[in-house]
Motif scaffolding. Structure first.
Motif, short mmCIF file in Angstrom:
data_model
loop_
_atom_site.label_atom_id
_atom_site.label_comp_id
_atom_site.label_asym_id
_atom_site.label_seq_id
_atom_site.Cartn_x
_atom_site.Cartn_y
_atom_site.Cartn_z
N THR A 45 0.76 -1.32 0.07
CA THR A 45 0.06 0.02 -0.05
C THR A 45 1.03 1.16 0.16
O THR A 45 0.79 2.28 -0.86
CB THR A 45 -0.91 0.02 1.22
OG1 THR A 45 -1.79 -1.43 1.33
CG2 THR A 45 -1.92 1.25 1.39
N ALA A 46 1.75 1.16 0.71
CA ALA A 46 3.01 2.39 0.94
C ALA A 46 3.64 2.50 -0.48
O ALA A 46 3.72 3.79 -0.88
CB ALA A 46 3.86 2.23 1.98
N LEU A 83 4.08 5.59 -5.64
CA LEU A 83 4.17 5.28 -7.01
C LEU A 83 3.11 6.34 -7.40
O LEU A 83 3.38 7.09 -8.54
CB LEU A 83 3.82 3.95 -7.63
CG LEU A 83 3.79 3.80 -8.99
CD1 LEU A 83 5.15 4.09 -9.57
CD2 LEU A 83 3.34 2.37 -9.45
N ILE A 84 1.94 6.65 -7.06
CA ILE A 84 1.07 7.47 -7.34
C ILE A 84 1.61 8.91 -7.33
O ILE A 84 1.32 9.83 -8.13
CB ILE A 84 -0.18 7.43 -6.76
CG1 ILE A 84 -0.99 6.15 -7.18
CG2 ILE A 84 -1.02 8.40 -7.05
CD1 ILE A 84 -2.17 5.72 -6.17
N VAL A 85 2.23 9.30 -6.26
CA VAL A 85 2.82 10.48 -5.98
C VAL A 85 3.81 10.80 -6.95
O VAL A 85 3.86 11.86 -7.68
CB VAL A 85 3.52 10.73 -4.58
CG1 VAL A 85 4.25 11.95 -4.46
CG2 VAL A 85 2.47 10.80 -3.17
N GLY A 89 8.89 7.37 -18.90
CA GLY A 89 9.67 6.21 -17.99
C GLY A 89 11.06 7.34 -17.36
O GLY A 89 11.53 7.19 -16.34
N ASN A 90 11.54 8.26 -18.36
CA ASN A 90 12.57 8.93 -18.13
C ASN A 90 11.95 10.10 -17.00
O ASN A 90 12.70 10.46 -15.89
CB ASN A 90 13.07 9.93 -19.28
CG ASN A 90 13.91 9.21 -20.15
OD1 ASN A 90 14.39 8.05 -19.83
ND2 ASN A 90 14.15 9.67 -21.39
N ALA A 91 10.90 10.40 -17.10
CA ALA A 91 10.21 11.30 -16.28
C ALA A 91 10.14 10.89 -14.67
O ALA A 91 10.41 11.36 -13.69
CB ALA A 91 8.82 11.81 -16.55
N LEU A 92 9.58 9.63 -14.59
CA LEU A 92 9.82 8.72 -13.57
C LEU A 92 11.13 8.69 -12.78
O LEU A 92 11.19 8.77 -11.70
CB LEU A 92 8.99 7.34 -13.69
CG LEU A 92 7.48 7.48 -13.64
CD1 LEU A 92 7.08 6.00 -14.13
CD2 LEU A 92 7.07 7.78 -12.29
N LEU A 93 12.05 8.33 -13.72
CA LEU A 93 13.42 8.29 -13.08
C LEU A 93 13.90 9.56 -12.57
O LEU A 93 14.53 9.60 -11.76
CB LEU A 93 14.39 7.79 -14.26
CG LEU A 93 15.79 7.69 -13.92
CD1 LEU A 93 16.01 6.54 -12.99
CD2 LEU A 93 16.58 7.55 -15.27
#
Length: 178
Positions: free
Chosen positions: A56-57, A62-64, A117-121
């Motif tokens: 859950t955490a 991941l959502i944030v 993907g790059n933005a998440l990284l």
């Protein structure tokens, strides 16, 4: 094969290697033999009990990060390109040879917001605090498709401070609380 030397794929695979700890779950199948090792059995029971709150955490984290990645794509997408000759700022002037004889090339930063993907990284880099100032400076200099302009995007400071607060402080405290 050029994929072996791709830094982004290397970071993704090294992150996936950390999931090897899930192999401990296989030990739960051997429950009768574990009764002899009571401390190991207690540790595995605690890990099993904490699995759902941890997922859950991780989901909230991941959502944030996804929220900030999408926001960063809107703010900085296509704006972190630069010329290989650092004296040239405009895309239209990034032609010909440098003083060293090398060809000028219009390249993108390694950590950018052009793809999810790059933005998440990039958001993960900022959220962990590991080299986040490099991404901050690239965001501050992003001025659109034509090229970087030093400190032209001062609103980027608000984005990176909010990401630092949400990612580094809120999410890390959330994960530590579990």
């Amino acid at each position: 094969n050029n994929d072996r030397h791709d830094p982004i794929l290397g970071q993704v695979f090294s992150a996936l290697r950390t999931l090897r700890i899930v192999r401990l779950v296989k030990l739960l199948r051997q429950q009768p033999q574990l009764q002899q090792m009571r401390t190991l059995s207690l540790a595995l029971e605690a890990l099993h009990a904490a699995f759902r709150p941890m997922m859950t955490a991780f989901g909230i984290a991941l959502i944030v990060l996804l929220f900030f990645a999408l926001l960063g794509m809107q703010l900085f997408s296509g704006g972190m390109h630069h010329c290989s000759d650092l004296t040239i700022q405009l895309h239209s002037l990034c032609v010909g040879l440098m003083r060293s004889g090398d060809l000028r090339q219009w390249t993108n930063a390694h950590i950018n917001y052009d793809w999810i993907g790059n933005a998440l990284l990039a958001c993960f880099t900022v959220a962990t605090g590991d080299g986040w100032h490099n991404v901050l400076f690239q965001g501050l200099d992003s001025a659109g498709q034509e090229g970087p302009d030093q400190n032209s995007n001062l609103l980027a400071i608000l984005f990176f401070v909010a990401l630092q607060m949400a990612g580094f402080i809120f999410v890390s405290k959330l994960l530590l609380a579990v």
